[in-house]
Design a protein around this motif. Structure first.
Motif, PDB file in Angstrom:
ATOM      1  N   ASP A   1       0.658  -1.390  -0.048  1.00  0.00           N
ATOM      2  CA  ASP A   1       0.014   0.111   0.148  1.00  0.00           C
ATOM      3  C   ASP A   1       0.862   1.303  -0.012  1.00  0.00           C
ATOM      4  OD1 ASP A   1      -2.476  -1.497  -0.129  1.00  0.00           O
ATOM      5  OD2 ASP A   1      -2.476  -1.410   2.085  1.00  0.00           O
ATOM      6  N   GLU A   2       1.945   1.346   0.743  1.00  0.00           N
ATOM      7  CA  GLU A   2       2.726   2.319   0.693  1.00  0.00           C
ATOM      8  C   GLU A   2       3.317   2.906  -0.680  1.00  0.00           C
ATOM      9  OE1 GLU A   2       7.027   3.947   2.820  1.00  0.00           O
ATOM     10  OE2 GLU A   2       6.392   1.908   3.439  1.00  0.00           O
ATOM     11  N   LEU A   3       3.690   1.681  -1.220  1.00  0.00           N
ATOM     12  CA  LEU A   3       4.570   1.805  -2.809  1.00  0.00           C
ATOM     13  C   LEU A   3       3.389   2.539  -3.845  1.00  0.00           C
ATOM     14  CD1 LEU A   3       6.776   1.718  -4.424  1.00  0.00           C
ATOM     15  CD2 LEU A   3       6.354  -0.801  -4.968  1.00  0.00           C
ATOM     16  N   SER A   4       2.178   1.814  -3.625  1.00  0.00           N
ATOM     17  CA  SER A   4       1.089   2.408  -4.497  1.00  0.00           C
ATOM     18  C   SER A   4       0.829   3.785  -4.150  1.00  0.00           C
ATOM     19  CB  SER A   4      -0.299   1.619  -4.100  1.00  0.00           C
ATOM     20  OG  SER A   4      -1.195   1.797  -4.934  1.00  0.00           O
ATOM     21  N   GLY A   5       0.669   4.225  -2.833  1.00  0.00           N
ATOM     22  CA  GLY A   5       0.676   5.513  -2.362  1.00  0.00           C
ATOM     23  C   GLY A   5       1.644   6.567  -3.094  1.00  0.00           C
ATOM     24  N   LEU A   6       2.898   5.834  -3.049  1.00  0.00           N
ATOM     25  CA  LEU A   6       3.927   6.857  -3.795  1.00  0.00           C
ATOM     26  C   LEU A   6       3.883   6.876  -5.264  1.00  0.00           C
ATOM     27  CD1 LEU A   6       7.014   5.332  -1.773  1.00  0.00           C
ATOM     28  CD2 LEU A   6       6.084   7.568  -1.589  1.00  0.00           C
ATOM     29  N   GLY A   7       3.147   6.198  -6.027  1.00  0.00           N
ATOM     30  CA  GLY A   7       2.665   6.228  -7.277  1.00  0.00           C
ATOM     31  C   GLY A   7       1.833   7.152  -7.284  1.00  0.00           C
ATOM     32  N   ALA A   8       0.520   7.292  -6.657  1.00  0.00           N
ATOM     33  CA  ALA A   8      -0.536   8.091  -6.702  1.00  0.00           C
ATOM     34  C   ALA A   8       0.421   9.502  -6.745  1.00  0.00           C
ATOM     35  CB  ALA A   8      -1.520   7.999  -5.543  1.00  0.00           C
ATOM     36  N   ASP A   9       1.285   9.714  -5.683  1.00  0.00           N
ATOM     37  CA  ASP A   9       1.838  10.813  -5.390  1.00  0.00           C
ATOM     38  C   ASP A   9       2.676  11.251  -6.558  1.00  0.00           C
ATOM     39  OD1 ASP A   9       0.887  11.036  -2.812  1.00  0.00           O
ATOM     40  OD2 ASP A   9       2.693  10.120  -2.029  1.00  0.00           O
ATOM     41  N   TYR A  10       3.225  10.206  -7.400  1.00  0.00           N
ATOM     42  CA  TYR A  10       4.043  10.717  -8.484  1.00  0.00           C
ATOM     43  C   TYR A  10       3.042  11.224  -9.539  1.00  0.00           C
ATOM     44  CZ  TYR A  10       6.061   9.793 -13.104  1.00  0.00           C
ATOM     45  OH  TYR A  10       6.704   9.705 -14.110  1.00  0.00           O
ATOM     46  N   PHE A  11       2.045  10.470  -9.874  1.00  0.00           N
ATOM     47  CA  PHE A  11       0.909  11.116 -10.985  1.00  0.00           C
ATOM     48  C   PHE A  11       0.291  12.319 -10.589  1.00  0.00           C
ATOM     49  CE2 PHE A  11       1.100   6.471 -12.058  1.00  0.00           C
ATOM     50  CZ  PHE A  11       1.719   6.610 -13.153  1.00  0.00           C
ATOM     51  N   ALA A  12      -0.005  12.521  -9.319  1.00  0.00           N
ATOM     52  CA  ALA A  12      -0.492  13.999  -8.723  1.00  0.00           C
ATOM     53  C   ALA A  12       0.556  15.168  -9.194  1.00  0.00           C
ATOM     54  CB  ALA A  12      -0.852  13.849  -7.292  1.00  0.00           C
ATOM     55  N   GLU A  13       1.659  14.642  -8.862  1.00  0.00           N
ATOM     56  CA  GLU A  13       2.715  15.699  -9.189  1.00  0.00           C
ATOM     57  C   GLU A  13       2.879  15.899 -10.621  1.00  0.00           C
ATOM     58  OE1 GLU A  13       6.808  15.365  -7.309  1.00  0.00           O
ATOM     59  OE2 GLU A  13       6.335  13.216  -6.998  1.00  0.00           O
ATOM     60  N   HIS A  14       2.144  15.258 -11.447  1.00  0.00           N
ATOM     61  CA  HIS A  14       2.125  15.651 -12.878  1.00  0.00           C
ATOM     62  C   HIS A  14       0.752  16.155 -13.224  1.00  0.00           C
ATOM     63  CE1 HIS A  14       5.862  14.050 -14.490  1.00  0.00           C
ATOM     64  NE2 HIS A  14       5.759  13.106 -13.566  1.00  0.00           N
ATOM     65  N   GLY A  15       0.069  16.679 -12.194  1.00  0.00           N
ATOM     66  CA  GLY A  15      -1.169  17.179 -12.521  1.00  0.00           C
ATOM     67  C   GLY A  15      -2.522  16.341 -12.703  1.00  0.00           C
ATOM     68  N   LEU A  16      -2.265  15.123 -12.220  1.00  0.00           N
ATOM     69  CA  LEU A  16      -3.442  14.079 -12.650  1.00  0.00           C
ATOM     70  C   LEU A  16      -4.205  13.883 -11.464  1.00  0.00           C
ATOM     71  CD1 LEU A  16      -1.247  11.905 -14.880  1.00  0.00           C
ATOM     72  CD2 LEU A  16      -3.216  13.080 -15.789  1.00  0.00           C
ATOM     73  N   GLU A  17      -5.503  13.636 -11.583  1.00  0.00           N
ATOM     74  CA  GLU A  17      -6.395  13.485 -10.434  1.00  0.00           C
ATOM     75  C   GLU A  17      -6.528  11.929 -10.357  1.00  0.00           C
ATOM     76  OE1 GLU A  17     -10.933  13.876  -8.957  1.00  0.00           O
ATOM     77  OE2 GLU A  17     -10.444  14.806 -10.522  1.00  0.00           O
ATOM     78  N   VAL A  18      -5.897  11.141  -9.161  1.00  0.00           N
ATOM     79  CA  VAL A  18      -6.007   9.923  -8.976  1.00  0.00           C
ATOM     80  C   VAL A  18      -7.259   9.326  -8.210  1.00  0.00           C
ATOM     81  CG1 VAL A  18      -4.748   7.840  -8.051  1.00  0.00           C
ATOM     82  CG2 VAL A  18      -3.431   9.841  -9.098  1.00  0.00           C
ATOM     83  N   VAL A  19      -8.046   8.913  -9.123  1.00  0.00           N
ATOM     84  CA  VAL A  19      -9.311   8.832  -8.331  1.00  0.00           C
ATOM     85  C   VAL A  19      -9.450   7.503  -7.449  1.00  0.00           C
ATOM     86  CG1 VAL A  19     -10.487  10.185  -9.970  1.00  0.00           C
ATOM     87  CG2 VAL A  19     -10.478   7.718 -10.435  1.00  0.00           C
ATOM     88  N   GLN A  20      -8.284   6.656  -7.836  1.00  0.00           N
ATOM     89  CA  GLN A  20      -8.462   5.143  -7.216  1.00  0.00           C
ATOM     90  C   GLN A  20      -7.080   4.714  -7.564  1.00  0.00           C
ATOM     91  OE1 GLN A  20     -11.646   2.457  -7.603  1.00  0.00           O
ATOM     92  NE2 GLN A  20     -10.140   0.670  -7.124  1.00  0.00           N
ATOM     93  N   HIS A  21      -6.603   4.028  -6.532  1.00  0.00           N
ATOM     94  CA  HIS A  21      -5.350   3.240  -6.887  1.00  0.00           C
ATOM     95  C   HIS A  21      -5.185   2.433  -5.738  1.00  0.00           C
ATOM     96  CE1 HIS A  21      -3.009   4.588  -3.113  1.00  0.00           C
ATOM     97  NE2 HIS A  21      -3.753   5.792  -3.213  1.00  0.00           N
TER      98      HIS A  21
END
Length: 266
Positions: free
Chosen positions: A153-173
């Motif tokens: 779950d921690e790694l998945s959360g880091l992935g969501a942070d990565y895409f959010a840094e690129h201006g994307l809205e992560v609605v589920q991960h």
């Protein structure tokens, strides 16, 4: 009159050659990219030791983060890129997702700046930067990220942070609810899980992340039935690589693996 000698295909003719760096015990990126590639587009692999994999492709149910970071630290990945670049290739791709998660957007940029010093001028891309380019080309802003079951779950959360840094809205991960074993994941099971656990979030696009998960077989049916765009790690890597290689004219030949192959990076 003497008939011209018929020469069987010997594998030497190529309209584009893509070099891909993969974990030492993983066959997923080369297998899926070659399956998608048009005729006479050839995938050439180079392997780097990944401490979370054992001989035969075995992994722990959840991979530790230290080997993920170590995979992209010098000197081994730099050497793999340099050796690939010595061959007559057109582009180099890094077939590894999770390193970008732990590095973040800025750290990933530093990584590619460093690797770019070893490419002999060839363009280089990686899974997550290709995915970001794919989302932009498709006009997708709301995304869902389906991670392999061996991501915690921690790694998945880091992935969501990565895409959010690129201006994307992560609605589920999150890690998908399938067996944490490459050999046990099937397109049918992955498709069913996305339909029942992800589609309700109504994303513009879904990314099946992780280059070692068997995924490209789900793309066409999911797009047709669910309406959202479907990206997978090895699909976006091939798409972006062909554009960077100056071979975008070959993309119309790829017809069964999603709408991504109908768009161009912005």
């Amino acid at each position: 009159m003497t008939e011209p000698t018929r020469v069987p295909d010997d594998g030497w003719r190529a309209r584009a050659r893509i070099g891909v760096v993969v974990p030492h015990a993983d066959v997923g990126p080369e297998s899926e990219m070659q399956a998608l590639a048009p005729r006479d587009v050839v995938i050439h692999g180079s392997r780097v030791h990944f401490g979370a994999m054992r001989a035969g492709g075995e992994m722990d149910p959840k991979i530790p983060h230290a080997p993920v970071r170590a995979f992209v630290e010098p000197p081994h990945v730099d050497t793999a890129v340099e050796l690939l670049a010595a061959a007559p290739l057109d582009v180099i791709a890094l077939g590894f997702t999770s390193s970008a998660y732990v590095l973040g957007a800025a750290g990933e940029k530093d990584l590619f700046d460093r690797l770019g010093e070893h490419t002999r001028g060839l363009p280089i891309t990686g899974t997550t930067r290709a995915a970001v380019a794919g989302f932009a080309a498709l006009g997708a802003r709301r995304i869902a990220v389906v991670n392999p079951p061996w991501f915690d779950d921690e790694l998945s959360g880091l992935g969501a942070d990565y895409f959010a840094e690129h201006g994307l809205e992560v609605v589920q991960h999150g890690p998908c609810g399938l067996p944490s074993d490459q050999k046990l994941i099937t397109p049918e099971a992955l498709s069913d899980w996305i339909r029942t656990s992800v589609a309700r979030a109504e994303p513009d696009a879904v990314l099946v992340a992780g280059n070692g998960i068997r995924a490209v077989g789900v793309i066409d049916d999911l797009e047709r039935d669910c309406g959202f765009a479907v990206l997978t790690a090895n699909q976006v890597l091939l798409w972006h690589s062909l554009h960077l290689a100056g071979a975008s004219h070959l993309l119309p030949e790829i017809t069964d693996y999603g709408r991504l192959f109908t768009v161009t990076p912005t």
